[in-house]
Design a protein around this motif. Structure first.
Motif, PDB file in Angstrom:
ATOM      1  N   GLU A  56      32.263 -92.019 -95.843  1.00 44.18           N
ATOM      2  CA  GLU A  56      31.841 -90.715 -95.327  1.00 44.18           C
ATOM      3  C   GLU A  56      31.088 -90.862 -94.021  1.00 44.18           C
ATOM      4  OE1 GLU A  56      30.753 -87.276 -97.955  1.00 44.18           O
ATOM      5  OE2 GLU A  56      28.750 -87.697 -97.144  1.00 44.18           O
ATOM      6  N   LEU A  57      31.485 -90.075 -93.027  1.00 43.94           N
ATOM      7  CA  LEU A  57      30.853 -90.060 -91.713  1.00 43.94           C
ATOM      8  C   LEU A  57      30.210 -88.710 -91.477  1.00 43.94           C
ATOM      9  CD1 LEU A  57      30.372 -91.197 -88.804  1.00 43.94           C
ATOM     10  CD2 LEU A  57      32.600 -90.205 -88.203  1.00 43.94           C
ATOM     11  N   HIS A  58      28.898 -88.708 -91.239  1.00 40.56           N
ATOM     12  CA  HIS A  58      28.192 -87.506 -90.811  1.00 40.56           C
ATOM     13  C   HIS A  58      28.049 -87.586 -89.296  1.00 40.56           C
ATOM     14  CE1 HIS A  58      26.655 -85.687 -94.672  1.00 40.56           C
ATOM     15  NE2 HIS A  58      27.183 -86.821 -95.082  1.00 40.56           N
ATOM     16  N   CYS A  59      28.755 -86.727 -88.596  1.00 38.12           N
ATOM     17  CA  CYS A  59      28.802 -86.774 -87.139  1.00 38.12           C
ATOM     18  C   CYS A  59      28.121 -85.525 -86.571  1.00 38.12           C
ATOM     19  CB  CYS A  59      30.255 -86.851 -86.678  1.00 38.12           C
ATOM     20  SG  CYS A  59      30.458 -87.133 -84.932  1.00 38.12           S
ATOM     21  N   THR A  60      27.264 -85.721 -85.578  1.00 39.66           N
ATOM     22  CA  THR A  60      26.576 -84.584 -84.952  1.00 39.66           C
ATOM     23  C   THR A  60      27.309 -84.068 -83.717  1.00 39.66           C
ATOM     24  OG1 THR A  60      25.160 -86.147 -83.734  1.00 39.66           O
ATOM     25  CG2 THR A  60      24.306 -85.249 -85.803  1.00 39.66           C
ATOM     26  N   HIS A  61      28.100 -84.922 -83.075  1.00 41.63           N
ATOM     27  CA  HIS A  61      28.856 -84.521 -81.885  1.00 41.63           C
ATOM     28  C   HIS A  61      30.296 -85.026 -82.028  1.00 41.63           C
ATOM     29  CE1 HIS A  61      25.102 -83.377 -79.925  1.00 41.63           C
ATOM     30  NE2 HIS A  61      24.618 -84.570 -80.212  1.00 41.63           N
ATOM     31  N   PRO A  62      31.213 -84.200 -82.549  1.00 40.80           N
ATOM     32  CA  PRO A  62      31.027 -82.822 -82.987  1.00 40.80           C
ATOM     33  C   PRO A  62      30.363 -82.742 -84.360  1.00 40.80           C
ATOM     34  CG  PRO A  62      33.256 -83.516 -83.426  1.00 40.80           C
ATOM     35  CD  PRO A  62      32.606 -84.659 -82.702  1.00 40.80           C
ATOM     36  N   ASN A  63      29.905 -81.558 -84.703  1.00 38.59           N
ATOM     37  CA  ASN A  63      29.240 -81.340 -85.988  1.00 38.59           C
ATOM     38  C   ASN A  63      30.299 -81.280 -87.089  1.00 38.59           C
ATOM     39  OD1 ASN A  63      27.449 -80.755 -87.996  1.00 38.59           O
ATOM     40  ND2 ASN A  63      27.119 -78.638 -87.388  1.00 38.59           N
ATOM     41  N   MET A  64      30.476 -82.410 -87.773  1.00 38.54           N
ATOM     42  CA  MET A  64      31.495 -82.472 -88.812  1.00 38.54           C
ATOM     43  C   MET A  64      31.146 -83.574 -89.811  1.00 38.54           C
ATOM     44  SD  MET A  64      34.696 -84.477 -86.958  1.00 38.54           S
ATOM     45  CE  MET A  64      35.610 -84.617 -88.482  1.00 38.54           C
ATOM     46  N   ILE A  65      31.750 -83.469 -90.990  1.00 38.32           N
ATOM     47  CA  ILE A  65      31.655 -84.511 -92.013  1.00 38.32           C
ATOM     48  C   ILE A  65      33.071 -84.911 -92.383  1.00 38.32           C
ATOM     49  CG2 ILE A  65      30.861 -85.114 -94.336  1.00 38.32           C
ATOM     50  CD1 ILE A  65      28.708 -82.967 -94.069  1.00 38.32           C
ATOM     51  N   LEU A  66      33.353 -86.197 -92.256  1.00 35.63           N
ATOM     52  CA  LEU A  66      34.677 -86.726 -92.565  1.00 35.63           C
ATOM     53  C   LEU A  66      34.568 -87.675 -93.754  1.00 35.63           C
ATOM     54  CD1 LEU A  66      37.709 -87.352 -91.874  1.00 35.63           C
ATOM     55  CD2 LEU A  66      36.847 -89.168 -90.399  1.00 35.63           C
ATOM     56  N   THR A  67      35.339 -87.398 -94.799  1.00 38.79           N
ATOM     57  CA  THR A  67      35.349 -88.245 -95.986  1.00 38.79           C
ATOM     58  C   THR A  67      36.749 -88.811 -96.187  1.00 38.79           C
ATOM     59  OG1 THR A  67      33.653 -86.851 -97.015  1.00 38.79           O
ATOM     60  CG2 THR A  67      34.832 -88.380 -98.455  1.00 38.79           C
ATOM     61  N   GLU A  68      36.822 -90.127 -96.397  1.00 35.76           N
ATOM     62  CA  GLU A  68      38.096 -90.806 -96.585  1.00 35.76           C
ATOM     63  C   GLU A  68      38.115 -91.513 -97.931  1.00 35.76           C
ATOM     64  OE1 GLU A  68      39.429 -92.828 -92.817  1.00 35.76           O
ATOM     65  OE2 GLU A  68      37.279 -92.703 -92.381  1.00 35.76           O
ATOM     66  N   LEU A  69      39.261 -91.507 -98.576  1.00 39.07           N
ATOM     67  CA  LEU A  69      39.442 -92.180 -99.859  1.00 39.07           C
ATOM     68  C   LEU A  69      40.282 -93.431 -99.654  1.00 39.07           C
ATOM     69  CD1 LEU A  69      38.977 -91.997-102.945  1.00 39.07           C
ATOM     70  CD2 LEU A  69      41.145 -90.770-103.099  1.00 39.07           C
ATOM     71  N   CYS A  70      39.831 -94.546-100.237  1.00 35.13           N
ATOM     72  CA  CYS A  70      40.535 -95.809-100.053  1.00 35.13           C
ATOM     73  C   CYS A  70      40.545 -96.604-101.356  1.00 35.13           C
ATOM     74  CB  CYS A  70      39.868 -96.632 -98.950  1.00 35.13           C
ATOM     75  SG  CYS A  70      40.709 -98.190 -98.592  1.00 35.13           S
ATOM     76  N   GLY A  71      41.681 -97.255-101.631  1.00 32.74           N
ATOM     77  CA  GLY A  71      41.780 -98.129-102.796  1.00 32.74           C
ATOM     78  C   GLY A  71      42.321 -99.491-102.432  1.00 32.74           C
ATOM     79  N   ASN A  72      42.336 -99.772-101.117  1.00 35.80           N
ATOM     80  CA  ASN A  72      42.874-101.038-100.631  1.00 35.80           C
ATOM     81  C   ASN A  72      41.779-102.104-100.671  1.00 35.80           C
ATOM     82  OD1 ASN A  72      44.502-102.973 -99.506  1.00 35.80           O
ATOM     83  ND2 ASN A  72      44.383-102.167 -97.420  1.00 35.80           N
ATOM     84  N   VAL A  73      41.774-102.896-101.724  1.00 27.82           N
ATOM     85  CA  VAL A  73      40.742-103.920-101.906  1.00 27.82           C
ATOM     86  C   VAL A  73      41.395-105.300-101.994  1.00 27.82           C
ATOM     87  CG1 VAL A  73      39.075-102.405-103.028  1.00 27.82           C
ATOM     88  CG2 VAL A  73      40.814-103.516-104.420  1.00 27.82           C
ATOM     89  N   PRO A  74      40.676-106.385-101.654  1.00 27.64           N
ATOM     90  CA  PRO A  74      39.274-106.386-101.239  1.00 27.64           C
ATOM     91  C   PRO A  74      39.087-105.801 -99.842  1.00 27.64           C
ATOM     92  CG  PRO A  74      40.201-108.582-101.039  1.00 27.64           C
ATOM     93  CD  PRO A  74      41.242-107.749-101.718  1.00 27.64           C
ATOM     94  N   TYR A  75      37.911-105.194 -99.613  1.00 27.21           N
ATOM     95  CA  TYR A  75      37.601-104.550 -98.338  1.00 27.21           C
ATOM     96  C   TYR A  75      36.252-105.041 -97.864  1.00 27.21           C
ATOM     97  CZ  TYR A  75      36.885-100.861 -94.875  1.00 27.21           C
ATOM     98  OH  TYR A  75      36.662-100.162 -93.708  1.00 27.21           O
ATOM     99  N   LEU A  76      36.197-105.442 -96.598  1.00 29.15           N
ATOM    100  CA  LEU A  76      34.961-105.947 -96.008  1.00 29.15           C
ATOM    101  C   LEU A  76      34.323-104.844 -95.173  1.00 29.15           C
ATOM    102  CD1 LEU A  76      33.029-108.301 -95.452  1.00 29.15           C
ATOM    103  CD2 LEU A  76      34.609-109.075 -93.673  1.00 29.15           C
TER     104      LEU A  76
END
Length: 216
Positions: A56-76
């Protein structure tokens, strides 16, 4: 562990030597548990070993929240932030299902593991590829069509270049970001909704698969 990013390609003797310097720090998580919060200092190198997780990314410029779903593991998780100037997590990582992580203390990684030529080479390659991708984004041809502008903006904000995305943003903010009118942006999003590519919501929209945001 020899399949984990940064450890791949090591001989058994090299890997055995590395293991002697590590304190094996495995952690189990329940659904909804946070692994690391956006802005939190990086004190460990963190591998997600199994389970589905959200970024999840809380971004102020622009004012938005982006949420991504991932199941590709292992993940660094953001290994470059071990060495960066701010050294804080760029996003919030949490488990969508039950899962587990493996952590390596930052001081152990920087002072001991980076002396291994294979690990050092993997780290340099990882960072170089990330910089190349960022440069490619900056030098891409500026899209002209509204559909391309919206997709390009979403892709620029994404950490995971595939799969589901949830974008919480006001239509007028999205329109300002791509220098289009709110009416034109609304028209495109409604067409995508009718085509089954996104699901419109009161506070934004959900992208069912970023790969499908094309005219095909």
């Amino acid at each position: 562990m020899q399949l984990l990013p940064l450890f791949q390609g090591m001989s058994l003797s090299d890997f055995t030597e590395v293991l002697q310097t590590l304190k094996l720090d495995f952690e189990q998580y329940d659904e909804g548990d946070t692994i690391i919060q956006q802005g939190e200092p990086f004190m460990h190198l963190i591998y997600i070993l199994d389970g589905e997780f959200e970024v999840e990314l809380h971004c102020t410029h622009p004012n938005m929240i982006l949420t991504e779903l991932c199941g590709n593991v292992p993940y660094l998780i953001e290994p470059y932030n071990i060495f960066s100037v701010k050294r804080n997590s760029e996003r919030t990582y949490s488990f969508h299902t039950k899962g587990s992580t493996f952590k390596i203390q930052k001081s152990v990684f920087t002072q001991k593991l980076m002396s291994n030529p294979i690990i050092k080479s993997h780290m340099i390659n990882y960072t170089s590829n990330m910089l190349r991708k960022m440069n490619d984004r900056c030098t891409d041809v500026v899209p002209m069509r509204i559909e391309e502008k919206i997709r390009n903006l979403i892709c620029q904000m994404c950490k995971i270049p595939y799969g589901e995305k949830d974008i919480r943003i006001k239509m007028e903010v999205l329109a300002d970001c791509i220098q289009e009118t709110r009416l034109n942006v609304s028209r495109v999003l409604n067409q995508w909704h009718q085509d089954g590519k996104i699901v419109l919501r009161r506070s934004g929209f959900a992208v069912l698969s970023i790969e499908n945001l094309t005219d095909k």
